[in-house]
Structures are given as C-alpha cells and as structure tokens.
Write a protein that holds these residues in place. Structure first.
Motif, PDB file in Angstrom:
ATOM      1  N   ALA A 141      -5.470  10.456  -2.711  1.00  0.00           N
ATOM      2  CA  ALA A 141      -6.320   9.435  -3.323  1.00  0.00           C
ATOM      3  C   ALA A 141      -5.918   8.086  -2.729  1.00  0.00           C
ATOM      4  CB  ALA A 141      -6.175   9.458  -4.846  1.00  0.00           C
ATOM      5  N   SER A 142      -5.681   7.097  -3.564  1.00  0.00           N
ATOM      6  CA  SER A 142      -5.348   5.752  -3.077  1.00  0.00           C
ATOM      7  C   SER A 142      -5.050   4.878  -4.287  1.00  0.00           C
ATOM      8  CB  SER A 142      -6.534   5.167  -2.294  1.00  0.00           C
ATOM      9  OG  SER A 142      -6.348   3.792  -2.035  1.00  0.00           O
ATOM     10  N   THR A 143      -4.352   3.770  -4.066  1.00  0.00           N
ATOM     11  CA  THR A 143      -4.240   2.790  -5.146  1.00  0.00           C
ATOM     12  C   THR A 143      -5.612   2.224  -5.490  1.00  0.00           C
ATOM     13  OG1 THR A 143      -3.691   1.109  -3.481  1.00  0.00           O
ATOM     14  CG2 THR A 143      -1.847   2.144  -4.646  1.00  0.00           C
ATOM     15  N   ALA A 144      -6.569   2.378  -4.581  1.00  0.00           N
ATOM     16  CA  ALA A 144      -7.947   1.975  -4.858  1.00  0.00           C
ATOM     17  C   ALA A 144      -8.552   2.756  -6.014  1.00  0.00           C
ATOM     18  CB  ALA A 144      -8.807   2.164  -3.607  1.00  0.00           C
ATOM     19  N   ALA A 145      -7.950   3.888  -6.359  1.00  0.00           N
ATOM     20  CA  ALA A 145      -8.482   4.726  -7.428  1.00  0.00           C
ATOM     21  C   ALA A 145      -8.397   4.061  -8.799  1.00  0.00           C
ATOM     22  CB  ALA A 145      -7.715   6.055  -7.467  1.00  0.00           C
ATOM     23  N   PHE A 146      -7.543   3.058  -8.934  1.00  0.00           N
ATOM     24  CA  PHE A 146      -7.280   2.471 -10.243  1.00  0.00           C
ATOM     25  C   PHE A 146      -8.144   1.256 -10.552  1.00  0.00           C
ATOM     26  CE2 PHE A 146      -3.432   4.642  -8.860  1.00  0.00           C
ATOM     27  CZ  PHE A 146      -3.082   5.375  -9.991  1.00  0.00           C
ATOM     28  N   ILE A 147      -8.955   0.793  -9.583  1.00  0.00           N
ATOM     29  CA  ILE A 147      -9.690  -0.454  -9.752  1.00  0.00           C
ATOM     30  C   ILE A 147     -11.049  -0.362  -9.071  1.00  0.00           C
ATOM     31  CG2 ILE A 147      -7.818  -2.134 -10.052  1.00  0.00           C
ATOM     32  CD1 ILE A 147      -7.586  -2.350  -7.047  1.00  0.00           C
ATOM     33  N   PRO A 148     -12.015  -1.177  -9.510  1.00  0.00           N
ATOM     34  CA  PRO A 148     -13.283  -1.267  -8.781  1.00  0.00           C
ATOM     35  C   PRO A 148     -13.072  -2.053  -7.498  1.00  0.00           C
ATOM     36  CG  PRO A 148     -13.290  -2.784 -10.637  1.00  0.00           C
ATOM     37  CD  PRO A 148     -12.017  -2.002 -10.740  1.00  0.00           C
ATOM     38  N   GLY A 149     -13.837  -1.735  -6.457  1.00  0.00           N
ATOM     39  CA  GLY A 149     -13.595  -2.340  -5.153  1.00  0.00           C
ATOM     40  C   GLY A 149     -14.808  -2.957  -4.502  1.00  0.00           C
ATOM     41  N   PRO A 150     -15.218  -4.143  -4.914  1.00  0.00           N
ATOM     42  CA  PRO A 150     -16.325  -4.809  -4.229  1.00  0.00           C
ATOM     43  C   PRO A 150     -16.075  -4.920  -2.730  1.00  0.00           C
ATOM     44  CG  PRO A 150     -15.711  -6.009  -6.219  1.00  0.00           C
ATOM     45  CD  PRO A 150     -14.664  -4.948  -6.024  1.00  0.00           C
ATOM     46  N   ASN A 239       3.356  -1.145  -4.682  1.00  0.00           N
ATOM     47  CA  ASN A 239       2.101  -0.558  -5.144  1.00  0.00           C
ATOM     48  C   ASN A 239       2.193  -0.093  -6.590  1.00  0.00           C
ATOM     49  OD1 ASN A 239       0.622  -0.882  -2.732  1.00  0.00           O
ATOM     50  ND2 ASN A 239       1.586   0.920  -1.847  1.00  0.00           N
ATOM     51  N   LYS A 240       3.346   0.413  -6.994  1.00  0.00           N
ATOM     52  CA  LYS A 240       3.532   0.815  -8.390  1.00  0.00           C
ATOM     53  C   LYS A 240       3.392  -0.386  -9.320  1.00  0.00           C
ATOM     54  CE  LYS A 240       6.539   4.753  -7.358  1.00  0.00           C
ATOM     55  NZ  LYS A 240       7.898   5.312  -7.458  1.00  0.00           N
ATOM     56  N   VAL A 241       3.983  -1.501  -8.924  1.00  0.00           N
ATOM     57  CA  VAL A 241       3.873  -2.726  -9.723  1.00  0.00           C
ATOM     58  C   VAL A 241       2.420  -3.184  -9.774  1.00  0.00           C
ATOM     59  CG1 VAL A 241       4.504  -5.163  -9.841  1.00  0.00           C
ATOM     60  CG2 VAL A 241       6.242  -3.450  -9.249  1.00  0.00           C
ATOM     61  N   GLN A 242       1.754  -3.148  -8.624  1.00  0.00           N
ATOM     62  CA  GLN A 242       0.357  -3.575  -8.553  1.00  0.00           C
ATOM     63  C   GLN A 242      -0.533  -2.716  -9.440  1.00  0.00           C
ATOM     64  OE1 GLN A 242      -2.215  -2.580  -5.073  1.00  0.00           O
ATOM     65  NE2 GLN A 242      -2.179  -4.776  -4.701  1.00  0.00           N
ATOM     66  N   VAL A 243      -0.349  -1.412  -9.382  1.00  0.00           N
ATOM     67  CA  VAL A 243      -1.165  -0.499 -10.197  1.00  0.00           C
ATOM     68  C   VAL A 243      -0.936  -0.762 -11.679  1.00  0.00           C
ATOM     69  CG1 VAL A 243      -1.371   1.912 -10.905  1.00  0.00           C
ATOM     70  CG2 VAL A 243      -1.452   1.309  -8.481  1.00  0.00           C
ATOM     71  N   SER A 244       0.315  -0.960 -12.069  1.00  0.00           N
ATOM     72  CA  SER A 244       0.632  -1.239 -13.472  1.00  0.00           C
ATOM     73  C   SER A 244      -0.030  -2.534 -13.931  1.00  0.00           C
ATOM     74  CB  SER A 244       2.149  -1.327 -13.668  1.00  0.00           C
ATOM     75  OG  SER A 244       2.765  -0.090 -13.373  1.00  0.00           O
ATOM     76  N   ALA A 245      -0.014  -3.548 -13.059  1.00  0.00           N
ATOM     77  CA  ALA A 245      -0.620  -4.828 -13.414  1.00  0.00           C
ATOM     78  C   ALA A 245      -2.133  -4.698 -13.579  1.00  0.00           C
ATOM     79  CB  ALA A 245      -0.289  -5.865 -12.344  1.00  0.00           C
ATOM     80  N   PHE A 246      -2.774  -3.992 -12.669  1.00  0.00           N
ATOM     81  CA  PHE A 246      -4.225  -3.844 -12.745  1.00  0.00           C
ATOM     82  C   PHE A 246      -4.651  -3.067 -13.991  1.00  0.00           C
ATOM     83  CE2 PHE A 246      -4.708  -4.927  -8.118  1.00  0.00           C
ATOM     84  CZ  PHE A 246      -5.640  -5.928  -8.309  1.00  0.00           C
ATOM     85  N   ARG A 247      -3.809  -2.154 -14.443  1.00  0.00           N
ATOM     86  CA  ARG A 247      -4.147  -1.385 -15.644  1.00  0.00           C
ATOM     87  C   ARG A 247      -4.209  -2.270 -16.888  1.00  0.00           C
ATOM     88  NH1 ARG A 247      -0.578   4.137 -14.583  1.00  0.00           N
ATOM     89  NH2 ARG A 247      -2.347   5.477 -14.058  1.00  0.00           N
ATOM     90  N   LEU A 248      -3.542  -3.416 -16.845  1.00  0.00           N
ATOM     91  CA  LEU A 248      -3.523  -4.324 -17.984  1.00  0.00           C
ATOM     92  C   LEU A 248      -4.678  -5.312 -17.974  1.00  0.00           C
ATOM     93  CD1 LEU A 248       0.311  -5.144 -18.030  1.00  0.00           C
ATOM     94  CD2 LEU A 248      -0.920  -3.487 -19.460  1.00  0.00           C
ATOM     95  N   LEU A 249      -5.356  -5.426 -16.831  1.00  0.00           N
ATOM     96  CA  LEU A 249      -6.439  -6.389 -16.702  1.00  0.00           C
ATOM     97  C   LEU A 249      -7.776  -5.806 -17.173  1.00  0.00           C
ATOM     98  CD1 LEU A 249      -5.783  -7.903 -13.157  1.00  0.00           C
ATOM     99  CD2 LEU A 249      -5.448  -9.043 -15.357  1.00  0.00           C
ATOM    100  N   PRO A 250      -8.647  -6.629 -17.758  1.00  0.00           N
ATOM    101  CA  PRO A 250     -10.024  -6.179 -18.006  1.00  0.00           C
ATOM    102  C   PRO A 250     -10.674  -5.790 -16.683  1.00  0.00           C
ATOM    103  CG  PRO A 250      -9.565  -8.238 -19.160  1.00  0.00           C
ATOM    104  CD  PRO A 250      -8.403  -7.988 -18.250  1.00  0.00           C
ATOM    105  N   ARG A 251     -11.531  -4.791 -16.698  1.00  0.00           N
ATOM    106  CA  ARG A 251     -12.129  -4.281 -15.461  1.00  0.00           C
ATOM    107  C   ARG A 251     -12.921  -5.360 -14.729  1.00  0.00           C
ATOM    108  NH1 ARG A 251     -10.813   0.651 -13.318  1.00  0.00           N
ATOM    109  NH2 ARG A 251     -12.990   1.186 -12.854  1.00  0.00           N
ATOM    110  N   GLY A 252     -13.609  -6.205 -15.477  1.00  0.00           N
ATOM    111  CA  GLY A 252     -14.384  -7.253 -14.836  1.00  0.00           C
ATOM    112  C   GLY A 252     -13.508  -8.247 -14.099  1.00  0.00           C
ATOM    113  N   VAL A 253     -12.381  -8.586 -14.687  1.00  0.00           N
ATOM    114  CA  VAL A 253     -11.445  -9.502 -14.035  1.00  0.00           C
ATOM    115  C   VAL A 253     -10.881  -8.858 -12.771  1.00  0.00           C
ATOM    116  CG1 VAL A 253      -9.227 -10.690 -14.270  1.00  0.00           C
ATOM    117  CG2 VAL A 253     -10.857 -10.678 -16.181  1.00  0.00           C
TER     118      VAL A 253
END
Length: 267
Positions: A141-150, A239-253
């Motif tokens: 997969a990818s760290t991209a799996a955890f967030i939307p990617g415009p 990347n682990k830190v980044q993924v954890s941080a993105f999980r705390l953010l609203p999806r729109g942000v």
C-alpha cells in the motif's frame, strides 16, 4: 521464518521494491515466481538469484492491467506445477494530475493494477494456502492510504482500498495460521516518482523534497512484517509520526494540506 520449500510469487519484480524483496527472499532460501512486464529484466534477475542462492526462480511475463490477467497468471503457475506460499502484490503505479484532466486510460489501468489485479490474485491463491494451513500475503500500500490526495486522487484512493482490504481479510484469517500484511512506505528511492511525473510537484522538489527511503530498507521491513503476520507495517520512523498526525486531523483539513504540499511547483 520461511519454510524451506516455500515459493513466493512477486508482482512488479523487475525493479524497485519488488526486486529488493525477491533478493531478500532468495537469500532466505525461498523459491521465486517473478512477475512483471519486462521479461528480459526478470530473466537476468532470475539467473542471478538462482546462481547466488541455489533457489528455483521462475519468470512469468504479464501485464496486470490487461483483462483476465489474474486468471492467465494463475493458469501459468498451475501449468508449471507450482504452488504459491507467499504472495506479494507489489505491482502498482501512480499519476500526477488534476482528476478532471487525467488521462482516462491511465485511470483505468491504475485501478486495474493497483486494485483489481491485487484483489483477484489474492482471491485466486489464498484458498490453496488455507487448504495447506500455511501462507502469507503481502500487499504493498502506501502512507497515501491514510489520507485523501488531491492531484493524485485515484492513486491515493487505490492505496486506501489496499489498506482496508488487507486489514479486513487479515482479520478473517485470524486463527488460521495465515495472514495478510499491508506495507505502507512513504516516498521510496525507485523510478516511481519519474513514472508518476512527480517532478512537477512541490512534494518532490526543492526544500520540500522528502528524504527517500531506500528499497532495501523497505523490502526488509515488509518481508519481516509479513513473516511475523503483522497486519500493517508503516516503513520509516518519520512516516509513522506523519501517519499518526494525519489520523488526528479532520479529513477536510488533511486534504487541503496535501493539496498545498503536492501543488505544481513554480518554474
């Protein structure tokens, strides 16, 4: 630990993470089925690994974006009298573009390789693993799996599918002795960035360019996680830190942040 008679089928094995995994598994004594479009590169790799490690390395040239690619690959494996114990769905590619302008053929082929072929091959080879009572599946997969990617909307969405699919099937296999692992690297030092035209993005240029993980490190993390039966492996401390941080953010942000990071750089 790899069973001494294990055979690993690796898609996208001619370069990058797939090639690095083939090398690592051969060093562990696993026989290989190497799959990619580039038959010449596969044959050179197969001969090298067979010579170095004394393993059987079978080459099957296949384009996983084509219709019925999974069935044709399974038929070829069976004709050769082989059984797959370790399935590594590594083949995949991305594309950098606003979705409304992205080439429709590219979109279809990306979904075919990143989603359809991965799903189909897992369904085709998993039942025989269950019958034997042993086996592992590793889906890249990818760290991209955890967030939307415009600007890479389809690619990010396909990797979100891979992560969700892998976690769900892994849970279904609980207690069976089998497992499915989703490997989630961030940017890796392969030809992926050039193929996806990411040089146009701020993400991969100038002061915002991220440190790339090397393929050997990613392969080691992925193979080790697969053999442990780990459900998800994020490669790299940052990347682990980044993924954890993105999980705390609203999806729109998160979407707006990625849009800014991946915006086309100014010449």
């Amino acid at each position: 630990m790899i069973h001494p008679t294990s055979t690993a089928l690796i898609t996208g094995a001619s370069s990058g993470i797939g090639e690095a995994m083939a090398r690592r598994l051969a060093a562990h004594g696993a026989n290989l089925i190497l799959v990619a479009r580039s038959e010449g590169r596969l044959r050179a790799l197969a001969e090298e690994l067979s010579r170095q490690h004394g393993v059987q390395a079978t080459v099957i040239a296949a384009d996983l974006s084509r219709p019925h690619a999974g069935k044709l690959l399974q038929d070829e494996v069976e004709v050769r009298g082989l059984a797959v114990d370790l399935l590594i769905n590594n083949a995949g590619f991305g594309g950098f573009s606003e979705f409304a302008r992205q080439d429709q053929t590219e979109i279809g082929e990306m979904i075919a390789v990143n989603v359809t072929a991965l799903t189909d091959l897992t369904r085709r080879f998993l039942p025989a693993m269950l019958e034997r009572g042993r086996g592992r599946v590793l889906n890249v997969a990818s760290t991209a799996a955890f967030i939307p990617g415009p600007l890479m909307a389809v690619y990010y969405a396909t990797k979100a599918y891979v992560l969700s699919f892998s976690e769900a099937v892994n849970e279904e296999l609980r207690g069976s002795g089998l497992s499915v692992t989703a490997l989630c690297p961030g940017p890796v030092d392969t030809g992926f960035q050039d193929a996806a035209t990411l040089k146009e993005s701020r993400l991969m240029s100038g002061v915002t360019r991220l440190a790339l993980l090397d393929v050997d490190t990613v392969a080691r993390i992925g193979v080790d996680a697969m053999l442990r039966g780990q459900a998800v492996a994020v490669a790299g401390a940052a990347n682990k830190v980044q993924v954890s941080a993105f999980r705390l953010l609203p999806r729109g942000v998160a979407a707006r942040m990625i849009a800014g990071v991946q915006a086309r750089r100014e010449e």
